[in-house]
Write a protein that holds these residues in place. Structure first.
Motif, short mmCIF file in Angstrom:
data_model
loop_
_atom_site.label_atom_id
_atom_site.label_comp_id
_atom_site.label_asym_id
_atom_site.label_seq_id
_atom_site.Cartn_x
_atom_site.Cartn_y
_atom_site.Cartn_z
N THR A 146 0.83 -1.20 0.00
CA THR A 146 0.00 0.00 0.00
C THR A 146 0.87 1.25 0.00
OG1 THR A 146 -1.69 -1.18 1.25
CG2 THR A 146 -1.89 1.19 1.17
N LEU A 147 1.87 1.27 0.88
CA LEU A 147 2.75 2.44 0.94
C LEU A 147 3.48 2.63 -0.38
CD1 LEU A 147 4.02 4.75 2.54
CD2 LEU A 147 5.77 3.16 3.33
N TRP A 148 3.96 1.53 -0.95
CA TRP A 148 4.74 1.61 -2.18
C TRP A 148 3.88 2.10 -3.34
CZ3 TRP A 148 7.40 -2.85 -5.34
CH2 TRP A 148 8.49 -2.31 -6.06
N SER A 149 2.70 1.48 -3.51
CA SER A 149 1.89 1.85 -4.66
C SER A 149 1.31 3.25 -4.53
CB SER A 149 0.77 0.82 -4.91
OG SER A 149 0.10 0.53 -3.72
N THR B 3 2.80 5.69 -3.02
CA THR B 3 3.92 6.59 -3.26
C THR B 3 4.15 6.77 -4.75
OG1 THR B 3 4.95 5.89 -1.20
CG2 THR B 3 6.38 7.01 -2.78
N LYS B 4 4.00 5.67 -5.50
CA LYS B 4 4.21 5.71 -6.96
C LYS B 4 3.13 6.53 -7.67
CE LYS B 4 7.89 3.51 -6.88
NZ LYS B 4 9.09 4.32 -7.14
N LEU B 5 1.91 6.52 -7.11
CA LEU B 5 0.84 7.31 -7.71
C LEU B 5 1.04 8.77 -7.31
CD1 LEU B 5 -2.25 5.05 -6.91
CD2 LEU B 5 -1.46 5.66 -9.19
N ASP B 6 1.30 9.66 -8.29
CA ASP B 6 1.58 11.03 -7.88
C ASP B 6 0.32 11.88 -7.76
OD1 ASP B 6 1.03 11.45 -10.48
OD2 ASP B 6 3.06 11.99 -11.09
N MET C 218 -2.00 11.24 -5.46
CA MET C 218 -2.51 11.07 -4.11
C MET C 218 -1.34 11.01 -3.13
SD MET C 218 -3.47 7.04 -3.69
CE MET C 218 -3.78 7.25 -1.96
N ALA D 232 1.02 9.54 -0.04
CA ALA D 232 1.38 8.19 0.40
C ALA D 232 0.50 7.79 1.57
CB ALA D 232 2.85 8.17 0.80
N ARG D 233 0.01 6.56 1.54
CA ARG D 233 -0.91 6.11 2.58
C ARG D 233 -0.54 4.72 3.07
NH1 ARG D 233 -5.78 9.15 2.60
NH2 ARG D 233 -6.20 7.99 4.50
N LEU D 234 -1.06 4.40 4.24
CA LEU D 234 -0.98 3.04 4.78
C LEU D 234 -2.40 2.61 5.13
CD1 LEU D 234 2.30 3.55 6.66
CD2 LEU D 234 1.81 1.43 5.47
#
Lengths: 197, 203
Positions: B29-32, B34-37, B39, B41-43
């Motif tokens: 979740t954190l990785w994906s 972060t990759k989406l610019d 939104m 970064a979330r957990l």
């Protein structure tokens, strides 16, 4: 008309939320977290599945996330601020609720999906009522905890002045050791609820 | 492949395996995100979504329509004495089908598929184990009243702490935030005596 890849891109967050939520819910049900007795019995030390589940998640997640941090892939920005008295007081109240009804916000949703109407109707209703009540109490609660020390987004390695590598290793090993001890203790005790699950 | 499908159909996994999957979900979740610019970064987290949903009613209850100028269109203003509450419902945790709400929809679907695969899906009104009934009796209404009260307690508690078991204990713990460990400590310190008090030696 917008190009296709643009609209797909805008859907990205929702797709990620649904897929990650799906796996999250799948793990909760397979871990037994959707059952009243599993959650309550961790507080009675008769079934430690919740503890094993949480600690296993913690080790896997901690190592994975810090590997990504060291690789420069992610930054840790999504953090709940540490206001020790507030986090602890919330935890105390949370434990009472969790121990009484055998659910927490995530497992309520998860348990409802198993067809359990006590999760779906009074559960969902209770959480929404609680959310409304929290909003109304928000100024009072903010005032109540206003004078206490706020560490903001601090993390343990910074607070203790240790390297993150060392802290992650120490935590991961401490958790694995605890899991091992729990497993040893568990083997010696007759789990009379095993037949009931 | 058949062994894998058989494993997916099992009622329960080893809690270590299920927990490891949850840990991987936190990492992915954190990785994906972060990759989406488009939104932040979330957990994973659950309790915040109930705040977003409750804000639909919260905004209504804390605001009112007012015509400021003669003949003008009415505008939404906070009710007197509820200004701070209005700010909370309108801006701090605003109403909406937020990212977190989509996530709990996913949680529901994931658990549903898991329960359907294992045959554990069953419409029930209360726990069908003898454990609950030994202590509280067979009447469903007792379970429903207690769950409703428990739900209120849990959601207010999550609000105070800054998250729940997923959003604070797990998502905070994996990042080594002190808040998570203080929350977990509090949860067990009160949960253990509560359970002992409810059960005593009766079950």
């Amino acid at each position: 008309m917008e190009p296709l890849d643009q609209s797909v891109w805008e859907l990205g967050p929702i797709v990620v939320a649904l897929i990650m939520g799906f796996l999250f819910g799948f793990a909760l049900d397979k871990g037994g977290m959707t059952r009243y007795h599993k959650i309550v019995n961790v507080f009675r030390f008769t079934d430690l599945a919740v503890l094993k589940f949480m600690m296993s998640a913690m080790v896997t997640g901690m190592v994975g996330i810090y590997l990504l941090v060291w690789a420069g892939e992610v930054e840790l920005t999504a953090i709940t601020p540490t206001i020790p008295i507030k986090n602890f007081a919330g935890g105390l109240l949370f434990g009472v609720g969790m121990s009484l009804v055998g659910m927490c916000p995530g497992t309520m949703v998860s348990g409802a999906a198993r067809g359990q109407l006590d999760y779906l109707i009074p559960g969902f209703g209770g959480f929404l009522t609680g959310a409304l009540l929290y909003g109304f109490l928000y100024p009072t609660i903010t005032d109540l905890f206003a004078g206490f020390k706020d560490y903001g987004n601090a993390k343990l390695p910074e607070l203790w002045g240790l390297s993150t590598v060392l802290t992650v290793l120490v935590f991961a090993e401490a958790i694995i050791l605890m899991l091992y001890l729990i497993q040893r203790l568990n083997l010696r005790r007759k789990d009379r609820l095993a037949a009931e699950s | 492949m058949r062994a894998f499908i058989a494993y997916l159909r099992r009622d329960l996994w080893s809690p270590y395996v299920a927990g490891a999957l949850l840990g991987l979900v936190a990492v992915m979740t954190l990785w994906s995100t972060t990759k989406l610019d488009n939104m932040p970064a979330r957990l994973p987290g659950a309790s915040g979504s109930f705040q977003n949903l409750a804000a639909y009613l919260g905004q209504e209850l804390t605001s009112t329509q007012k015509v400021l100028t003669e003949g003008g269109a009415p505008i939404t203003v906070p009710r007197e004495g509820l200004e701070e509450q209005f700010i909370y419902f309108a801006f701090t945790m605003p109403k909406g089908i937020t990212w977190q709400v989509w996530m709990i929809i996913g949680v529901f679907l994931g658990s549903l598929v898991s329960a359907l695969l294992s045959g554990g899906f069953r419409i029930s009104v209360m726990p069908h184990t003898t454990q609950w009934q030994t202590i509280f009796g067979p009447q469903p209404w007792k379970r429903w009243v207690l769950v409703f009260i428990g739900g209120i307690i849990l959601q207010v508690a999550a609000g105070i702490a800054g998250g729940c078991t997923s959003g604070l204990a797990i998502s905070g713990g994996v990042q080594l935030t002190p808040a998570a460990f203080l929350f977990i400590a509090g949860m067990f310190i009160s949960g253990i005596p509560t359970a002992l008090l409810v059960y005593r030696r009766r079950y």
